[in-house]
Each structure stands twice: as C-alpha cells, then as structure tokens.
Design an enzyme around this catalytic site. Structure first.
Site, short mmCIF file in Angstrom:
data_model
loop_
_atom_site.label_atom_id
_atom_site.label_comp_id
_atom_site.label_asym_id
_atom_site.label_seq_id
_atom_site.Cartn_x
_atom_site.Cartn_y
_atom_site.Cartn_z
CE LYS A 22 -3.32 -2.95 0.36
NZ LYS A 22 -3.62 -3.57 -1.09
CG PHE A 55 -8.99 8.62 11.49
CD1 PHE A 55 -9.31 7.51 10.65
CD2 PHE A 55 -10.04 9.13 12.30
CE1 PHE A 55 -10.48 6.82 10.91
CE2 PHE A 55 -11.19 8.30 12.27
CZ PHE A 55 -11.51 7.25 11.88
CG HIS A 113 -15.49 1.39 0.77
ND1 HIS A 113 -14.36 0.65 1.28
CD2 HIS A 113 -15.45 1.15 -0.55
CE1 HIS A 113 -14.01 -0.12 0.44
NE2 HIS A 113 -14.77 -0.01 -0.91
CE LYS A 151 -16.08 -3.67 0.65
NZ LYS A 151 -15.28 -3.96 -0.70
CD GLU A 154 -10.92 -0.56 -1.23
OE1 GLU A 154 -10.78 -2.02 -1.23
OE2 GLU A 154 -10.61 -0.01 -0.27
NE ARG A 189 -11.32 -9.06 -3.61
CZ ARG A 189 -10.55 -8.12 -2.69
NH1 ARG A 189 -9.44 -7.91 -2.69
NH2 ARG A 189 -11.54 -7.32 -2.27
CB VAL A 247 -17.79 -10.28 -2.35
CG1 VAL A 247 -19.07 -10.86 -2.00
CG2 VAL A 247 -16.73 -11.13 -1.62
#
Ligand code: MV4
Length: 451
Positions: A116, A202, A208, A237, A275, A292, A295
């Site tokens: 990251k 933060f 999201h 989620k 994201e 990937r 879901v």
C-alpha cells in the site's frame, strides 16, 4: 480462448465462475477440500479433484496441490476467484512459469499494488489524490511523531501489506501513536511477514466508494461506474449498491477518469477495483487497488448489463475489449445483501451446520448467487458467506422495496444468518435517505468501537 479452466476456489464464487465458463463453452475443473465433497461447485464442474484436508492451508491455499491438479487435468488457465490465492503474487508467478494463465493481472501488478505504500507513491506521482501522511515506511517513533505533527491528529497507522481494513489503528495523541506503531508493526509481521507500516490523516465518517475497472492486454482501460460499500461491520461489508447515492454524474466522471488513470499507472490488466474514501466535504482520496474480481461485482453487472466474469476471462485470454468508455451506460439501481452464517445478535458468532429448510427468493428484479441447497451442511472451516441477494429496479427506492420483499421470502433454517439485520437496515429511514457513513452499523447496533 481458453478451452479448460481450473477454478481454485469454493462456494458461491466457484459456482458463478463455472456458470460463466459453461456459457462460453469452456470446460471446468473444480478443486475441493475433504470438507467440500458434496459442495455445489463439485457437482456442477465437468471434473473435480480433491486437493487436501478441510483447513484452507491444506487445500485452497496449498499451492503445490492446486498446481498439481492443474497439470494432471491439463487446463490452460486458473481462475482464483476472491480470497484464497487471488492476490498472491507468488502464486500468479508460478502459474506464469508453468504456462498456465492466471486469470487476473500480472504478478508484477499484484505485487506492486499489494504494497500500500508503493501503491500510494505510484498514484501520487500519477496525479491521483491521496491522503496526506508518511511517504515511506515509518520505522521509528521520531518519524511517526514528526508525521503526526505535520498532518495533525487524528491519524491512522496502517500496515503496508494490509488492506481491507486489517491491521489499522486510529490515534488521537502521541502516547497512543507510539504504542500503535509497535503493535501495528508486530501484527503486520505476524499476519503478512512484512512489518512495514505507514501513518496518514484519519478521515472521519467517510464513505467507501470503489470503481470497477476493465482493461485488456493492449492497455485499453475503462471504468464501469462505482459501488458504494459504506455499510460495513468490523471491515466486513454487509450491503453494497450501485450507483452510490453520494455520487452525481459530475463526480462520477471525475472519479472514474482518475480510477482509469490509476489502473493505467499500474499497467493494469483484466478486472480490478480502485477504492476511494469520500469525505463529508466531497473530497475523495485513493486508498488501494484490489487486483481480483470482488464479492460485490453483481451490482455492477446489474446496472451495466455486462458479465464481469466473462469479460475477465476474455481479457485474461488476450482478447481486446470491444467496449469503449462511451458505450458504458449505467441504468437503474442495484443493491446487494451479503447473507452470512453468523449471528448479529450474538457478536456475529459463526453459525455453521446442516440446512433442513431452504426457500430462495425469486421473481422480478431478484438475483441470488449461492452454493446453498436443502440438505447442504455448511462447513465451519471457511468464510461464512452463504449467499448474495441482489435486487434491481429503475430507482433506489424500487431496488429497496424488492430487497425487503426478497428478504421476507428467504428462509435458511435452522442457521442464524444476517437476514434479520438486513431487514432492520432496510426498514431504517436513515438508510432509505442514503445518509450513511462507515459508523452506521455500530450506531444501529449500539456497538460503537474504536476500530
Ligand atoms: C481509512 C479510514 C479513515 N482514514 N483511512 C477501511 C477499509 C480500508 N480499505 C481502509 N479503511 C479505512 N481507511 C483513513 N486515512 C477509515 C477506514 C474505515 C472504513 C472505510 C470505509 C468503509 C468502512 C470503514 C470502516 C472503518 C474504517
């Protein structure tokens, strides 16, 4: 095009991939653990090979066992699904060296985006907005304290090899920051074998928002709009929707263009997700790119009319994308509820076991992606996802009403599931108004925690 694919996964996603392969006239090989002998993916595939014991490490994560199965069944590609080996750069590299196509991006892209810190650095250089913070791994207390002084509290400490919310700590002062640094480094080392951590500002109560990307091997890259995944509990989620109630056409164009630029900067191929966090003032920041199929891909399928698994397989086989950005039309609204074998009334405790009564919803606007059937015994060894209930309608309100009706129809006895929680959320006026942030579930359940 591939003539035979091995599916290195289980559950609903293995079933979903087998279905796409059948429609493409591609033969399928299922692999399964000793606990999954009677699983639906084993029944639906053309061939099935047992690759080891019930624990994931013995089977679905066992690289030599998966590669051996690919060699004896003579497949030309492996689809990793999500989870398990799907974001393992080492596994993708082994596939590449065995002349079996890995259905996903290159191992180099997976490795780069899996770090990251490196991913953030790449995006910063490509002109993508990122959250201010440390630019390299934070190795000392002094570095952490200097960063916090520069960006001001609250700050968050994250593991470079983390993602999806694992290994994060929010800090409001120097004392907490120093202890978070130590525990995050130790946890990151134990979980990922990499102790690198970084510090950033933060963002309070963000949403999201993620963009679906498709790219072919010539680098032609498009986005398929966004998904809103703000409704989560402890980084799991619960509900996803597309489009997002917080994104208008102008913001979609801006974020979508930057998501495509982000994918191009990573030399990205096939399906991926960029994201972003969206703050209360409408500012957005890149946080990570998932390499990937996700879901929640069905909500994007519902509003675009595309089959993402087929697009992923085609692009992995080197076929050009026949879609241009202007050909992508978003139509209607889709919502997805994740139905898990876990009890929200009891701290989301797992609830595996045999299903004695099974009644699945249907009718207009309903899609159910699942491996369940009456008499199936849900094993205790894996992720607790049982089914994804996806609804679709012309407007958000329509998709909500279909979801409420479908949740009423759904019966999975005697397991404890997340269905009652979904009924509660879909009956909540705050949710109807779309006025939600990442704290929504904790507020609803009265379980506000610090993570
Ligand atoms: C954050 C954040 C606030 N500030 N980063 C959680 C998932 C992972 N991909 C990143 N996550 C977060 N990163 C900064 N700088 C808050 C979260 C976060 C969150 C984000 C989206 C949806 C739900 C969430 C729940 C808790 C924390």
């Amino acid at each position: 095009m591939f003539s035979k694919i091995l599916i290195a996964n289980r559950g609903e996603i293995a079933v979903r991939i087998i279905r796409a392969c059948k429609e493409m006239s591609i033969r399928t090989v299922a692999v399964y653990s000793e606990a999954d002998r009677s699983s639906l993916h084993v029944q639906l595939a053309d061939e099935a090979i047992c690759i080891g014991g019930p624990k994931a490490e013995q089977s679905y994560l066992n690289i030599p066992a998966v590669i051996s199965a690919a060699e004896i069944s003579d497949v030309d590609a492996i689809h990793p699904g999500y989870g398990f080996l799907s974001e393992n750069a080492h596994f993708a590299e082994i596939c590449e060296s065995c002349n079996v196509a890995f259905i996903g991006p290159t191992s180099e892209s997976i490795r780069l985006l899996g770090d990251k810190i490196a991913a953030k650095d790449l995006m910063r250089k490509a002109g993508i907005p990122i959250i201010t913070g440390s630019v390299t791994a934070v190795r000392s207390k002094e570095e952490a304290l200097n960063t916090a002084r520069r960006i001001q509290y609250p700050v968050i400490v994250k593991a470079a090899a983390g993602g999806g919310g694992r290994g994060m700590r929010v800090c409001h002062n120097d004392v907490r920051l120093i202890s978070a640094l130590m525990t995050c480094q130790a946890e990151a080392q134990a979980s990922f074998g990499n102790s690198d951590v970084f510090v950033e500002k933060f963002i309070e109560e963000p949403r999201h928002i993620e963009f679906q990307i498709l790219a072919d091997s010539a680098g032609h890259t498009i986005h398929l709009g966004e998904r809103d995944c703000t409704i989560q509990h402890r980084h799991q989620k619960l509900i996803e929707e597309s489009p997002s109630p917080a994104v208008d056409p102008k913001l979609r164009r801006k974020m979508g263009t930057l998501a495509v630029r982000a994918a191009k900067a990573a030399n990205y191929r096939t399906c991926g997700t960029v994201e972003f966090l969206l703050d209360r003032d409408g500012n957005f920041y890149f946080i990570e790119m998932n390499t990937r199929i996700q879901v929640e891909h069905p909500v994007t399928e519902a509003v675009t009319g595309l089959d993402l698994i087929k697009e992923q397989i085609r692009t992995a086989a080197g076929e050009p994308l026949d879609l241009k950005q202007d050909d992508v039309r978003l139509r209607g609204w889709a919502m997805e509820c994740r139905i898990n074998a876990s009890d929200p009334a009891n701290g989301f405790a797992p609830s595996p076991g045999r299903i004695t009564q099974y009644r699945q919803p249907g009718g207009p606007g309903v899609r159910v992606d699942t491996h369940l059937y009456a008499g199936y015994d849900v094993p205790p060894f894996y992720d607790s996802l049982l089914a994804k209930l996806i609804t679709f309608g012309p407007t958000r309100h329509d998709a909500i009403r279909v979801m409420q009706r479908a949740l009423e129809e759904y019966q999975i006895e005697p397991l404890r599931t997340t269905i009652p929680l979904h009924k509660q959320i879909f009956g909540d006026p705050t949710f109807w108004r779309g006025q939600i942030s990442t704290d929504y579930i904790d507020r609803l359940l009265g379980t506000k925690d610090s993570s």
